[in-house]
Design an enzyme around this catalytic site. Structure first.
Site, PDB file in Angstrom:
ATOM      1  N   CYS A  79       0.831  -1.213   0.000  1.00  0.00           N
ATOM      2  CA  CYS A  79       0.000   0.000   0.000  1.00  0.00           C
ATOM      3  C   CYS A  79       0.871   1.271   0.000  1.00  0.00           C
ATOM      4  CB  CYS A  79      -0.988  -0.044   1.172  1.00  0.00           C
ATOM      5  SG  CYS A  79      -2.314   1.139   0.984  1.00  0.00           S
ATOM      6  N   HIS A 169      -3.718  -5.432   0.895  1.00  0.00           N
ATOM      7  CA  HIS A 169      -3.131  -5.837   2.181  1.00  0.00           C
ATOM      8  C   HIS A 169      -3.148  -7.363   2.329  1.00  0.00           C
ATOM      9  CE1 HIS A 169      -2.612  -1.905   4.085  1.00  0.00           C
ATOM     10  NE2 HIS A 169      -3.630  -1.538   3.325  1.00  0.00           N
ATOM     11  N   GLU A 171      -1.819  -9.079   4.556  1.00  0.00           N
ATOM     12  CA  GLU A 171      -1.743  -9.489   5.966  1.00  0.00           C
ATOM     13  C   GLU A 171      -3.107  -9.653   6.615  1.00  0.00           C
ATOM     14  OE1 GLU A 171      -0.912  -6.652   4.621  1.00  0.00           O
ATOM     15  OE2 GLU A 171      -1.226  -4.917   5.905  1.00  0.00           O
ATOM     16  N   SER A 223       1.937 -13.217  38.624  1.00  0.00           N
ATOM     17  CA  SER A 223       0.541 -12.787  38.726  1.00  0.00           C
ATOM     18  C   SER A 223      -0.441 -13.935  38.560  1.00  0.00           C
ATOM     19  CB  SER A 223       0.265 -11.763  37.633  1.00  0.00           C
ATOM     20  OG  SER A 223       0.274 -12.420  36.371  1.00  0.00           O
ATOM     21  N   GLY A 224       0.077 -15.120  38.214  1.00  0.00           N
ATOM     22  CA  GLY A 224      -0.829 -16.223  37.911  1.00  0.00           C
ATOM     23  C   GLY A 224      -1.202 -16.234  36.439  1.00  0.00           C
ATOM     24  N   GLY A 225      -0.787 -15.215  35.700  1.00  0.00           N
ATOM     25  CA  GLY A 225      -1.113 -15.134  34.280  1.00  0.00           C
ATOM     26  C   GLY A 225      -0.081 -15.844  33.414  1.00  0.00           C
TER      27      GLY A 225
END
Ligand code: XMP
Length: 511
Positions: A79, A169, A171, A223-225
């Site tokens: 583009c 595009h 993507e 954090s447990g994440g």
């Protein structure tokens, strides 16, 4: 050093998607601002120029310096990138009669060009442009048209290397064969082998951490994440028990989350200390109603607690963090070439205060890649597939003032919702689910008696990355079941509502 595709960012909303698509081919790709390309070392196999919100005709349009790049590796302009190169080398770009936005189809493309291998005639592509290429540089030729524009793709040569420009595009997923086109460019044209995998990442990252950290110790808040757990496990595999982990109970976690997560950390062999700081957080939150003030108060207590714990450890030189790529990409500001780097929101301020150096093993990965690496190093699925949970936790899901009593009510209601999602196989279908305690009371009847109690809202969204989100179309029967369970079992709640707002304009969290 892995082979790499460099992406010059001109500020397009799709730049991150280009990087993701290429990494899906097991090729490492990196985004840099358009004016920071640097030297083209031997490991860089190709360069992609992204789209942009600017027009190449604007007087302040971003101008890359292609001198260092031209003739060294194959180039692909998308583009804006395609228009910029066409114009720079003597072609013509002009405003289109009408902005072209949406689906189009490729016509008359050059079947012999490797860029189009395996792509069928009429392939659907996604267009989004206000200018069009009307004339090409002398040595360039058209290799594809579309229904509405003469130049959908062109090709030139520079020192024997191909330079492509494409108006659409590849993507975005609306370009049906876009992934194939990018694969053609990266694998067939640039010659990448695809040597970058979650397994190689994990292996090399552990080696690198071992080198960098030597005999030093690291402290890290968990954090447990997903992110902090995967980062910690990589560091743990590099230096073992010289990684000290701290997991703080801020009193704003889900029901039983503190003990369950602590248990999985211990099971993983992490050297982790659980710190019960509930009362400090509740004290700091007393009387606060404004969401930003609550966030700040929670952040500050976290830093105080963490600092206190870290000071008790001897000889720690590093702070580990679970920062990931979207947090650190230097994205080009649409309003000028200045670059901004987002700081990590949860623990900003800590490294300076503690005078520690920062180690962030995941800073080059996207969220889905973190999950793949986590899978590779055997992080328990319960942690890997866990929904995102905000640092301030239930503190921003209790609208208005936070009290321990309200936390207890919300934890109960939320537990019914999350357990229900798991039971019905819906947990992995939604990106994030939350229960919100509203500062409203409503009238109801329970038995023969009038009640006047709290309302909770259920929120479940589908999303790719949390930037945009849609409300999840959960089955009515499921919602009915959860609503009944909450009203029958959670003392203090007599009404349940479901949030049907999209982001934007709403956000995922209510505060
Ligand atoms: P919003 O509400 O902005 O949320 O649509 C997008 C994602 O970010 C999470 N979120 C936070 N995470 N600290 C965090 O660590 C915060 O203050 C915070 N606020 C929102 C939210 O849960 C969602 O995943």
């Amino acid at each position: 050093m892995h082979e790499k595709i460099l992406i010059l960012d001109f500020g397009s909303q799709y730049t991150q998607l280009i990087a993701r698509r290429i990494r899906e081919l097991n090729v490492y790709s990196e985004i840099v601002p358009y004016n920071k390309a640097g030297e083209i070392g031997p490991h860089i196999k190709g360069v992609i120029l992204s789209g942009s919100p600017f027009s190449v005709l604007d007087s302040n349009a971003p101008r890359p310096d292609l001198e260092k790049i031209m003739g060294k590796v194959p180039l692909l302009g998308i583009c804006y990138g395609a228009q910029w190169m066409a114009r720079h080398f003597g072609g013509e770009v002009a405003p289109s009669a009408k902005r072209e936005y949406g689906r189009a189809h490729l016509r008359e493309f050059d079947r012999d060009d490797p860029l189009f291998e395996f792509i069928p005639e009429d392939s659907q592509v996604w267009m989004s442009h206000a200018d069009s290429i009307l004339g090409l540089p002398e040595n360039a030729r058209i290799i594809a048209r579309s229904d509405s524009i003469p130049v959908a793709a062109y090709r030139m040569e520079d020192s024997g290397l191909p330079v492509y420009g494409i108006q659409f595009h590849p993507e975005v997923t609306h370009s049906v064969d876009g992934a194939t086109l990018l694969e053609n460019f990266v694998i067939r044209i640039c010659g990448c082998r695809g040597d970058w995998t979650p397994a190689s990442f994990a292996h090399e990252s552990i080696e690198r951490l071992r080198d960098t950290l030597g005999s030093d110790s690291v402290v890290m808040g968990l954090s447990g994440g997903v992110d902090s757990t995967v980062a910690a496990e990589l560091i743990h595999r590099a230096i073992g028990d010289r990684l000290y982990c701290i997991f703080v109970d801020n009193g704003l976690l889900r029901k039983d989350e503190f003990s369950e997560v602590l248990e999985s950390y211990r099971h993983m062999g992490l050297n982790v200390k659980g710190v019960d700081a509930k009362e400090l957080f509740y004290k700091a939150l007393k009387g606060l109603r404004d969401p930003e003030e609550k966030r700040k108060a929670i952040g500050k207590v976290f830093i105080d607690v963490f600092e206190e714990e870290a000071r008790q450890l001897n000889n720690v030189k590093w702070l580990g963090q679970g920062t990931i790529y979207p947090d650190v990409i230097e994205s080009v500001s649409v309003h000028g070439p200045s670059v901004t780097i987002k700081s990590h929101h949860n623990v900003g301020g800590l490294p300076d205060k503690l005078q520690l150096r920062v180690v962030e093993p995941l800073r080059s990965l996207f969220k889905d890649e973190v999950r793949k690496v986590g899978h590779e190093i055997h992080i328990p699925p319960a942690i890997l597939m866990r929904h995102p949970f905000p640092g301030p936790g239930l503190g921003i899901r209790i609208l208005g003032e936070v009290t321990p009593e309200k936390v207890a009510v919300l934890q109960e209601a939320d537990e019914h919702f999350i357990r229900g999602l798991r039971e019905d196989g819906l947990y992995d279908e939604v990106w994030q689910a939350a229960t919100i305690l509203l500062p409203v009371q409503s009238v109801g009847v329970m038995g023969d008696e009038r009640s006047y109690e709290n309302v909770v809202a259920l929120r479940a969204v589908t999303s790719r990355d949390g930037m945009t989100a849609d409300w999840a179309r959960l089955p009515y029967d499921f919602l009915a079941k959860v609503s009944t369970r909450i009203i029958n079992h959670v003392k203090g709640v007599n009404r349940v509502v479901y949030d049907i707002s999209t982001k934007p304009p709403s956000t995922i969290e209510w505060e």
